[in-house]
Design an enzyme around this catalytic site. Structure first.
Site, PDB file in Angstrom:
ATOM      1  N   SER A  14       2.241   4.730   0.801  1.00  9.67           N
ATOM      2  CA  SER A  14       2.479   3.759  -0.253  1.00  9.67           C
ATOM      3  C   SER A  14       3.749   2.965   0.020  1.00  9.67           C
ATOM      4  O   SER A  14       3.761   1.735  -0.029  1.00  9.67           O
ATOM      5  CB  SER A  14       2.583   4.510  -1.576  1.00  9.67           C
ATOM      6  OG  SER A  14       3.110   3.676  -2.555  1.00  9.67           O
ATOM      7  N   ARG A  17      -5.508   7.195  -1.268  1.00  2.62           N
ATOM      8  CA  ARG A  17      -4.358   6.885  -0.419  1.00  2.62           C
ATOM      9  C   ARG A  17      -3.766   8.168   0.157  1.00  2.62           C
ATOM     10  O   ARG A  17      -3.628   9.159  -0.557  1.00  2.62           O
ATOM     11  CB  ARG A  17      -3.282   6.146  -1.216  1.00  2.62           C
ATOM     12  CG  ARG A  17      -2.040   5.883  -0.391  1.00  2.62           C
ATOM     13  CD  ARG A  17      -1.037   5.057  -1.133  1.00  2.62           C
ATOM     14  NE  ARG A  17      -0.456   5.716  -2.291  1.00  2.62           N
ATOM     15  CZ  ARG A  17       0.420   6.715  -2.238  1.00  2.62           C
ATOM     16  NH1 ARG A  17       0.807   7.211  -1.078  1.00  2.62           N
ATOM     17  NH2 ARG A  17       0.910   7.243  -3.358  1.00  2.62           N
ATOM     18  N   ARG A  23      -5.000  14.290  -1.078  1.00  7.07           N
ATOM     19  CA  ARG A  23      -4.717  14.381  -2.508  1.00  7.07           C
ATOM     20  C   ARG A  23      -5.957  14.465  -3.379  1.00  7.07           C
ATOM     21  O   ARG A  23      -6.001  15.244  -4.327  1.00  7.07           O
ATOM     22  CB  ARG A  23      -3.892  13.164  -2.930  1.00  7.07           C
ATOM     23  CG  ARG A  23      -2.510  13.235  -2.364  1.00  7.07           C
ATOM     24  CD  ARG A  23      -1.676  12.058  -2.783  1.00  7.07           C
ATOM     25  NE  ARG A  23      -0.324  12.222  -2.261  1.00  7.07           N
ATOM     26  CZ  ARG A  23       0.607  11.291  -2.331  1.00  7.07           C
ATOM     27  NH1 ARG A  23       0.336  10.126  -2.891  1.00  7.07           N
ATOM     28  NH2 ARG A  23       1.803  11.521  -1.858  1.00  7.07           N
ATOM     29  N   ALA A  41       7.939  -4.084  -2.235  1.00  9.18           N
ATOM     30  CA  ALA A  41       7.168  -5.214  -1.733  1.00  9.18           C
ATOM     31  C   ALA A  41       7.806  -6.541  -2.153  1.00  9.18           C
ATOM     32  O   ALA A  41       7.996  -7.439  -1.322  1.00  9.18           O
ATOM     33  CB  ALA A  41       5.731  -5.128  -2.227  1.00  9.18           C
ATOM     34  N   GLY A  93      10.282  -4.471  -6.658  1.00  7.41           N
ATOM     35  CA  GLY A  93      10.160  -3.186  -5.965  1.00  7.41           C
ATOM     36  C   GLY A  93      10.238  -3.442  -4.480  1.00  7.41           C
ATOM     37  O   GLY A  93      10.693  -4.517  -4.042  1.00  7.41           O
TER      38      GLY A  93
END
Lengths: 637, 243
Positions: free
Chosen positions: A439, A434, A329, A43, A41
């Site tokens: 992210s 978060r 959120r 990262a 991904g």
């Protein structure tokens, strides 16, 4: 108490200080060091490409058929950076503060400051790679706003920001593969982490096409394997997202931090029936122009367009006037579930709330809204068959992001030396909640701008040359045999229930008893139910096929087995933390107004768990010091 | 809802495949196609049969992993949709569905509906990038890009790498896939410098992988889930010849 090895000095100089004093390896010697990266991904791909550009020998593993498919690809809304292009008062400090507050004061100041500090360079890097971010007519980069902040610092590429960033990282990775500096193994799953002499020294992989089990040794191992929200079965994640790599590493001694901190995303599509395998996310950016409401009268069966203004409750605007529909959120999700539980839910199953664009369309015209969110509206129509330009969307909270993950120090290294954990797989930066568009940022910053410094620092000073090679080989052989035995065992049970069935049952237990709302009684019940489910798994599991060819059922069985072992730890963590913070809402601990009631005196730490051979959980603590922000009740009113 | 499925079953790359028929009942019109296959597999496994091997990950049309041929439609009978975005409400009760993998010499079938699309990765590796290392980038707003150019670049970059363009092409050409990447990077100022070399290298790799030539039938554009335009193929040719 665990030591996160945070550099001394003032907050704004810590990272500079680290970079200035970390150990380096000269270009000619870098080739002698091999690093394994698991996961491609954002990262993983960015870390692997960056290490390879420096001259390290990098071997990369992904269970996907291509490095372009990891779930970073599905992130829609954007990526934050403190560029202050909008001249609206943004700064590194402001972004740092928003993130600490957004995480409900349960994250590390030093890590967050570094993420905000590196955010600007990341936008530069992505633009240089050709990421087509949205632009103004003047040619300058455009921004929009996300939940929990009062500035516009989110960069975006329509509703496909994750896809575009991932392509940048993937293309950089493929460039390195082509020149032979990266060896890429697609369709390979990490079956185990090999630890020798208390250091991560490699992995055991399974070739998912042929079933071949193989050893790969290295000087350091990077896990960038994403989050585990899919443990709830119905989630916004891809079908194959899993906790397996980090759980397998945990069983080899890597501590797991804050496992129960899972974010429930407020704007997912609601569940429509039992056949459903996932819940699709609608980007949070929609909350810039959509207004959230439910009927004032519980059980109101009228069609949304037939309900007049006076009979609607815009509950977020009412409860949180200064942030309104852009409340963070955790708060938005909780407010939605309260309305649904109180009988105000909308939709055929009464399990959703409305997200309404009528006012924005009337104000700005359909064309403007179409330009901003056209692909999201199309996606909504494809899935539901409903045209959201004409009637409000139905949305509902769904399991989404894991704030928890493997514990890492400031250098993103686990308590196991030589094991680095990046992106969503670690716990580091988001605290108990978060913020939107952080992210992608964390994944990129970890991979592009942090890990190559800290990995090089480790490699330069680890003294691996003194390794007893014979002992190391024996460890690999032992772990290989264990992996083979494990797979044989799963195949040999031959019961009557598929891995998918167990996964669904696991999800039901977690959603109902360890989801958005938690309490001690329900958690204790979950503990018992999970114990029974685990037992049943070992008696009644049915895995089709065999181990030496493509067998998706076998892959799934091992991943579900890992989930079944992680779930009790999630429940334990939720039970142990007798406070509410961020996404972790214990019903026993709330203010009079029904907001999360933190207990900073008793729980101002990160819970870090170790599992023993017998499956017992031992709690370690990393104390959180707040020297730069004043810890306060988090208010968005 | 009731459907009769005829699904391509093939044990592995070396064996010969054939269609097998599976009548299915009690389906929900809101099920997606992969969810229908999950349901079928559950039944097959309980009966002791080998489940249908198929790949499907994000189930929201963006990862590019799924994609089958359904009654001759590549990906989906719906416009600009992937297989996972196709729901049973697109079909009628009692319909017969023929489900098979994408067919192209360069995408060998691995098992049932699983194909090998690594040729695409090699085309990207050949030059589908801007050669910038981490750390070299200048300040983002120092590269101005017109709004329309950025939008056009995005339209090309939206490709999800699913291979529908190849599967529908009578020549199994990868021109749309390759052209989209060449065009995306060539129209941005950052990508101009390498544009010609990139086009040459990627086209050479595309040919080496055994994809056919483009005869511009525009079939690819029709089935592309992201509606990537064939104008990108024209841009590829331009970069290749005169870039």
């Amino acid at each position: 108490m665990l030591d996160a090895r945070i550099p001394e000095g003032p907050l704004e100089l810590k990272w500079t200080q680290f970079k200035a004093t970390c150990l380096l390896i000269n270009p000619a010697n870098r080739r002698k060091h091999k690093v394994i990266v698991v996961g491609t991904g954002l990262a993983g791909a960015s870390c692997a490409a960056s290490l390879s550009e420096l001259g390290f020998h990098v071997e990369v593993f992904t269970f996907h058929d291509s490095a372009r498919r990891a779930h970073s690809v599905a992130a829609q809304g954007g990526i934050n950076a403190a560029k202050n292009y909008k001249n609206d008062g943004d700064s590194i400090w402001r972004m740092f503060y928003d993130t600490v507050k957004g995480g409900d004061f349960r994250s590390r100041e030093a890590n967050i400051y570094r993420m905000a500090e590196c955010s600007m360079a990341l936008i530069d890097q992505a633009v240089a790679q050709g990421v087509p971010f949205a632009r103004e007519y003047s040619g300058y980069l455009s921004n929009r706003s996300f939940g929990g902040v009062q500035v516009s610092r989110t960069f975006y590429a329509r509703g496909q920001t994750g896809q575009q960033l991932l392509q940048g990282a993937y293309q950089s990775l493929m460039r390195q593969q082509k020149i032979g500096s990266v060896v890429l193994h697609t369709r390979h799953e990490m079956m185990d982490l090999v630890v020798y002499d208390n250091k991560a020294r490699g992995i055991i992989s399974r070739n998912l096409d042929t079933g071949e089990i193989k050893s790969h040794s290295a000087d350091a191992v990077v896990l960038a394997t994403g989050g585990y929200g899919k443990i709830y079965y119905l989630s916004t994640l891809a079908m194959n997202c899993n906790a397996s790599a980090i759980w397998r590493a945990h069983k080899k001694g890597a501590y797991f931090a804050a496992p129960s901190w899972t974010q429930f995303h407020p704007t997912s599509l609601p569940q429509m029936g039992d056949y459903q395998s996932k819940l699709t996310l609608m980007s949070e950016s929609l909350r810039n122009d959509g207004r959230i409401w439910v009927p004032k009268k519980a059980g109101d069966d009228r069609k949304p367009n037939d309900i007049p203004e006076n009979d609607r409750d815009y509950y977020l605007e009412r409860k949180y006037p200064s942030f309104g529909n852009l409340a963070p959120r955790d708060i938005s999700s909780r407010a939605a579930i309260e309305q649904i539980n109180a009988g105000h839910g909308a939709g055929p199953l009464k399990n959703a709330v409305y997200l309404d664009f009528k006012e924005s369309i009337d104000r700005e015209g359909k064309q403007v809204i179409e330009k901003r969110y056209g692909n999201l509206f199309n996606m909504y129509e494809k899935i539901t068959g409903i045209n959201a330009y004409q009637e409000p969307m139905l949305i509902s909270p769904a399991a989404h992001f894991s704030m928890g993950g493997l514990w890492v120090d400031y250098g993103l290294m686990s308590n196991l030396k030589g094991l680095f954990v990046l992106g969503e797989a670690n716990f580091a930066d988001h605290g108990a909640n978060r913020l939107g568009a952080n992210s992608l940022l964390q994944a990129c910053v970890d991979g592009y701008f942090i890990s190559h410094y800290t990995i090089m620092d480790y490699l330069a000073g680890n003294g691996l040359s003194k390794t007893d090679e014979k002992g190391l080989k024996e460890q690999f052989d032992k772990d290989t045999i264990r992996v083979k035995e494990r797979l044989q065992k799963l195949l040999s049970i031959q019961g009557d229930k598929t891995p998918e069935t167990f996964h669904k049952e696991l999800g039901r237990i977690l959603y109902s008893k360890c989801g958005l709302l938690r309490n001690a009684h329900a958690l204790q019940m979950a503990r018992e139910e999970l114990k029974n489910l685990q037992q049943e798994f070992h008696q009644r599991l049915l895995v089709a096929g065999e181990a030496h060819s493509i067998n998706f059922e076998l892959e799934k069985a091992a991943r579900v087995e890992d989930y079944l072992q992680l779930a009790p730890l999630i429940v334990e963590d939720a039970l142990q933390r007798e406070e509410s913070c961020g996404a972790h809402f214990r019903e026993e601990f709330q203010t009079k107004e029904g907001e999360a009631l933190r207990n900073d005196n008793d729980f101002g730490y990160v819970s870090v768990w170790e599992s023993t051979e017998k499956g017992e959980f031992i709690l370690h603590k990393e104390h959180l010091d707040f020297n730069y922000v004043t810890v306060s009740e988090r208010s968005y009113k | 809802m009731k459907l009769t499925l005829h699904i391509w079953r093939q044990k592995n790359a070396g064996s010969k495949g054939n269609f097998k028929t599976y009548p299915l009942e009690g389906l929900d019109p809101n099920m997606s196609v992969p969810e229908m296959l999950d349901h079928l597999n559950e039944i097959l496994i309980r009966k002791g049969e080998d489940p249908v091997a198929f790949e499907s990950d994000c189930r929201e049309g963006i990862c590019g992993q799924c994609g089958f041929v359904i009654n001759g439609h590549i990906q989906s009978p719906e416009k600009s949709a992937t297989t996972c975005q196709t729901h049973l409400r697109s079909f009628n009760n009692d319909d017969e569905l023929y489900i098979e993998p994408f067919r192209a010499k360069s995408f060998p079938v691995k098992k049932d509906l699983c194909i090998d699309r690594t040729a695409f990765d090699r085309i990207i590796g050949a030059g589908g990038y801007i050669g910038v290392n981490t750390g070299q980038a200048p300040e983002a707003n120092s590269i101005l890009i017109g709004h329309d150019t950025a939008e056009e670049a995005f339209d090309a970059a939206a490709c999800i790498g699913c291979g529908a363009c190849v599967a529908t092409c009578k020549n199994a050409s990868a021109a749309l896939f390759t052209g989209a990447k060449i065009a995306h990077l060539a129209m941005l100022p950052q990508g101009k410098l390498e544009a010609k070399a990139r086009a040459r290298a990627m086209v050479e790799q595309m040919d080496a992988e055994g994809f056919g030539a483009c005869t511009f039938t525009r079939a690819c554009e029709v089935v592309c889930p992201q509606s990537v335009s064939v104008a990108n193929i024209v841009k590829m040719n331009k970069e290749f010849l005169w870039g």
